[in-house]
Design a protein around this motif. Structure first.
Motif, PDB file in Angstrom:
ATOM      1  N   LYS A 146      -1.865   4.311   0.644  1.00  0.00           N
ATOM      2  CA  LYS A 146      -1.757   3.687  -0.677  1.00  0.00           C
ATOM      3  C   LYS A 146      -2.139   2.215  -0.689  1.00  0.00           C
ATOM      4  O   LYS A 146      -2.319   1.637  -1.752  1.00  0.00           O
ATOM      5  CB  LYS A 146      -0.333   3.843  -1.214  1.00  0.00           C
ATOM      6  CG  LYS A 146       0.023   5.289  -1.476  1.00  0.00           C
ATOM      7  CD  LYS A 146       1.421   5.429  -2.002  1.00  0.00           C
ATOM      8  CE  LYS A 146       1.741   6.906  -2.214  1.00  0.00           C
ATOM      9  NZ  LYS A 146       3.122   7.110  -2.574  1.00  0.00           N
ATOM     10  N   LYS A 147      -2.246   1.599   0.470  1.00  0.00           N
ATOM     11  CA  LYS A 147      -2.600   0.181   0.530  1.00  0.00           C
ATOM     12  C   LYS A 147      -3.422  -0.085   1.779  1.00  0.00           C
ATOM     13  O   LYS A 147      -3.082   0.375   2.858  1.00  0.00           O
ATOM     14  CB  LYS A 147      -1.334  -0.674   0.553  1.00  0.00           C
ATOM     15  CG  LYS A 147      -1.615  -2.147   0.540  1.00  0.00           C
ATOM     16  CD  LYS A 147      -0.331  -2.951   0.469  1.00  0.00           C
ATOM     17  CE  LYS A 147      -0.658  -4.432   0.431  1.00  0.00           C
ATOM     18  NZ  LYS A 147       0.549  -5.258   0.393  1.00  0.00           N
ATOM     19  N   LEU A 148      -4.513  -0.825   1.611  1.00  0.00           N
ATOM     20  CA  LEU A 148      -5.372  -1.234   2.718  1.00  0.00           C
ATOM     21  C   LEU A 148      -5.406  -2.749   2.808  1.00  0.00           C
ATOM     22  O   LEU A 148      -5.543  -3.427   1.787  1.00  0.00           O
ATOM     23  CB  LEU A 148      -6.810  -0.753   2.507  1.00  0.00           C
ATOM     24  CG  LEU A 148      -7.122   0.714   2.707  1.00  0.00           C
ATOM     25  CD1 LEU A 148      -8.529   1.013   2.231  1.00  0.00           C
ATOM     26  CD2 LEU A 148      -6.970   1.093   4.155  1.00  0.00           C
ATOM     27  N   GLU A 149      -5.283  -3.264   4.011  1.00  0.00           N
ATOM     28  CA  GLU A 149      -5.484  -4.683   4.312  1.00  0.00           C
ATOM     29  C   GLU A 149      -6.677  -4.729   5.256  1.00  0.00           C
ATOM     30  O   GLU A 149      -6.635  -4.155   6.342  1.00  0.00           O
ATOM     31  CB  GLU A 149      -4.253  -5.283   4.994  1.00  0.00           C
ATOM     32  CG  GLU A 149      -2.981  -5.225   4.175  1.00  0.00           C
ATOM     33  CD  GLU A 149      -2.943  -6.272   3.079  1.00  0.00           C
ATOM     34  OE1 GLU A 149      -3.678  -7.268   3.161  1.00  0.00           O
ATOM     35  OE2 GLU A 149      -2.167  -6.080   2.131  1.00  0.00           O
ATOM     36  N   ILE A 150      -7.748  -5.401   4.850  1.00  0.00           N
ATOM     37  CA  ILE A 150      -8.986  -5.410   5.619  1.00  0.00           C
ATOM     38  C   ILE A 150      -9.381  -6.851   5.915  1.00  0.00           C
ATOM     39  O   ILE A 150      -9.405  -7.689   5.008  1.00  0.00           O
ATOM     40  CB  ILE A 150     -10.118  -4.696   4.847  1.00  0.00           C
ATOM     41  CG1 ILE A 150      -9.671  -3.288   4.448  1.00  0.00           C
ATOM     42  CG2 ILE A 150     -11.393  -4.658   5.673  1.00  0.00           C
ATOM     43  CD1 ILE A 150     -10.577  -2.625   3.454  1.00  0.00           C
ATOM     44  N   SER A 151      -9.699  -7.135   7.176  1.00  0.00           N
ATOM     45  CA  SER A 151     -10.206  -8.456   7.555  1.00  0.00           C
ATOM     46  C   SER A 151     -11.645  -8.320   8.041  1.00  0.00           C
ATOM     47  O   SER A 151     -12.115  -7.225   8.331  1.00  0.00           O
ATOM     48  CB  SER A 151      -9.328  -9.071   8.649  1.00  0.00           C
ATOM     49  OG  SER A 151      -9.456  -8.339   9.842  1.00  0.00           O
ATOM     50  N   GLU A 156     -12.869   4.571  -7.992  1.00  0.00           N
ATOM     51  CA  GLU A 156     -13.002   5.682  -7.059  1.00  0.00           C
ATOM     52  C   GLU A 156     -13.713   5.327  -5.756  1.00  0.00           C
ATOM     53  O   GLU A 156     -13.678   6.116  -4.814  1.00  0.00           O
ATOM     54  CB  GLU A 156     -13.739   6.838  -7.736  1.00  0.00           C
ATOM     55  CG  GLU A 156     -12.956   7.420  -8.888  1.00  0.00           C
ATOM     56  CD  GLU A 156     -13.669   8.568  -9.564  1.00  0.00           C
ATOM     57  OE1 GLU A 156     -14.870   8.788  -9.299  1.00  0.00           O
ATOM     58  OE2 GLU A 156     -13.022   9.249 -10.361  1.00  0.00           O
ATOM     59  N   GLU A 157     -14.374   4.161  -5.697  1.00  0.00           N
ATOM     60  CA  GLU A 157     -15.120   3.829  -4.480  1.00  0.00           C
ATOM     61  C   GLU A 157     -15.329   2.324  -4.334  1.00  0.00           C
ATOM     62  O   GLU A 157     -15.639   1.638  -5.300  1.00  0.00           O
ATOM     63  CB  GLU A 157     -16.481   4.524  -4.505  1.00  0.00           C
ATOM     64  CG  GLU A 157     -17.287   4.316  -3.241  1.00  0.00           C
ATOM     65  CD  GLU A 157     -18.569   5.119  -3.252  1.00  0.00           C
ATOM     66  OE1 GLU A 157     -18.524   6.289  -2.850  1.00  0.00           O
ATOM     67  OE2 GLU A 157     -19.602   4.576  -3.680  1.00  0.00           O
ATOM     68  N   PHE A 158     -15.141   1.841  -3.116  1.00  0.00           N
ATOM     69  CA  PHE A 158     -15.440   0.455  -2.751  1.00  0.00           C
ATOM     70  C   PHE A 158     -16.493   0.474  -1.656  1.00  0.00           C
ATOM     71  O   PHE A 158     -16.430   1.313  -0.761  1.00  0.00           O
ATOM     72  CB  PHE A 158     -14.199  -0.240  -2.185  1.00  0.00           C
ATOM     73  CG  PHE A 158     -13.283  -0.823  -3.221  1.00  0.00           C
ATOM     74  CD1 PHE A 158     -13.155  -2.194  -3.349  1.00  0.00           C
ATOM     75  CD2 PHE A 158     -12.543  -0.001  -4.051  1.00  0.00           C
ATOM     76  CE1 PHE A 158     -12.295  -2.735  -4.287  1.00  0.00           C
ATOM     77  CE2 PHE A 158     -11.695  -0.529  -4.991  1.00  0.00           C
ATOM     78  CZ  PHE A 158     -11.566  -1.909  -5.119  1.00  0.00           C
ATOM     79  N   ILE A 167     -15.061   3.099   1.072  1.00  0.00           N
ATOM     80  CA  ILE A 167     -13.703   3.583   0.865  1.00  0.00           C
ATOM     81  C   ILE A 167     -13.694   4.401  -0.416  1.00  0.00           C
ATOM     82  O   ILE A 167     -14.139   3.929  -1.457  1.00  0.00           O
ATOM     83  CB  ILE A 167     -12.721   2.403   0.737  1.00  0.00           C
ATOM     84  CG1 ILE A 167     -12.781   1.541   1.994  1.00  0.00           C
ATOM     85  CG2 ILE A 167     -11.316   2.904   0.462  1.00  0.00           C
ATOM     86  CD1 ILE A 167     -12.236   0.155   1.811  1.00  0.00           C
ATOM     87  N   LYS A 168     -13.218   5.640  -0.327  1.00  0.00           N
ATOM     88  CA  LYS A 168     -13.157   6.521  -1.490  1.00  0.00           C
ATOM     89  C   LYS A 168     -11.713   6.891  -1.774  1.00  0.00           C
ATOM     90  O   LYS A 168     -10.922   7.056  -0.850  1.00  0.00           O
ATOM     91  CB  LYS A 168     -13.985   7.781  -1.253  1.00  0.00           C
ATOM     92  CG  LYS A 168     -15.457   7.495  -1.104  1.00  0.00           C
ATOM     93  CD  LYS A 168     -16.257   8.746  -0.897  1.00  0.00           C
ATOM     94  CE  LYS A 168     -17.722   8.369  -0.710  1.00  0.00           C
ATOM     95  NZ  LYS A 168     -18.571   9.529  -0.546  1.00  0.00           N
ATOM     96  N   GLY A 169     -11.395   7.017  -3.058  1.00  0.00           N
ATOM     97  CA  GLY A 169     -10.032   7.353  -3.415  1.00  0.00           C
ATOM     98  C   GLY A 169      -9.856   7.520  -4.911  1.00  0.00           C
ATOM     99  O   GLY A 169     -10.809   7.785  -5.638  1.00  0.00           O
ATOM    100  N   TYR A 210      -4.823   5.426  -4.095  1.00  0.00           N
ATOM    101  CA  TYR A 210      -4.696   6.547  -3.157  1.00  0.00           C
ATOM    102  C   TYR A 210      -6.018   6.733  -2.423  1.00  0.00           C
ATOM    103  O   TYR A 210      -7.052   7.000  -3.037  1.00  0.00           O
ATOM    104  CB  TYR A 210      -4.303   7.823  -3.898  1.00  0.00           C
ATOM    105  CG  TYR A 210      -3.916   8.928  -2.954  1.00  0.00           C
ATOM    106  CD1 TYR A 210      -2.716   8.882  -2.261  1.00  0.00           C
ATOM    107  CD2 TYR A 210      -4.763  10.002  -2.740  1.00  0.00           C
ATOM    108  CE1 TYR A 210      -2.359   9.884  -1.383  1.00  0.00           C
ATOM    109  CE2 TYR A 210      -4.412  11.015  -1.866  1.00  0.00           C
ATOM    110  CZ  TYR A 210      -3.212  10.953  -1.186  1.00  0.00           C
ATOM    111  OH  TYR A 210      -2.864  11.945  -0.301  1.00  0.00           O
ATOM    112  N   VAL A 211      -6.008   6.585  -1.103  1.00  0.00           N
ATOM    113  CA  VAL A 211      -7.221   6.633  -0.280  1.00  0.00           C
ATOM    114  C   VAL A 211      -7.476   8.062   0.200  1.00  0.00           C
ATOM    115  O   VAL A 211      -6.616   8.679   0.810  1.00  0.00           O
ATOM    116  CB  VAL A 211      -7.100   5.681   0.928  1.00  0.00           C
ATOM    117  CG1 VAL A 211      -8.331   5.783   1.805  1.00  0.00           C
ATOM    118  CG2 VAL A 211      -6.880   4.254   0.462  1.00  0.00           C
TER     119      VAL A 211
END
Length: 94
Positions: A18-23, A34-36, A47-49, A69-70
């Motif tokens: 439910k949560k992404l932290e990306i560096s 729906e998509e990053f 990233i799809k969700g 939601y991933v």
């Protein structure tokens, strides 16, 4: 003198899908609910969700937080390290 080449630093932390932290994010190429598509130090990350939204963004520090939601995340690699033009878009829209 030591090698001055910078080693890429890229990390992903996911919390309960439910949560992404990306560096290590260099650029946000595109995004919707729906998509990053992110350009990172280690390649393009897709990233799809469902109900995805950007919570925080700091390109100065390379940090991005995404909530929703991933379903899937994966890298889109370029073969041979060439230009990102046709090869990248060809793989993205296959």
């Amino acid at each position: 003198m030591a090698d001055a080449k910078k080693t890429p630093r890229h990390e992903i932390m996911m919390f309960n899908r439910k949560k992404l932290e990306i560096s290590g994010v260099l650029n946000v190429e595109s995004f919707d609910s729906e998509e990053f598509l992110l350009e990172t130090e280690c390649g393009f990350l897709c990233i799809k969700g469902q109900n995805l939204h950007m919570k925080n963004l700091s390109l100065e520090t390379g940090q991005v937080s995404i909530e929703g939601y991933v379903f899937d995340l994966g890298y889109i690699d370029e073969q041979g390290g060439g230009s990102k033009g046709k090869g990248f878009l060809g793989k993205l829209f296959k």
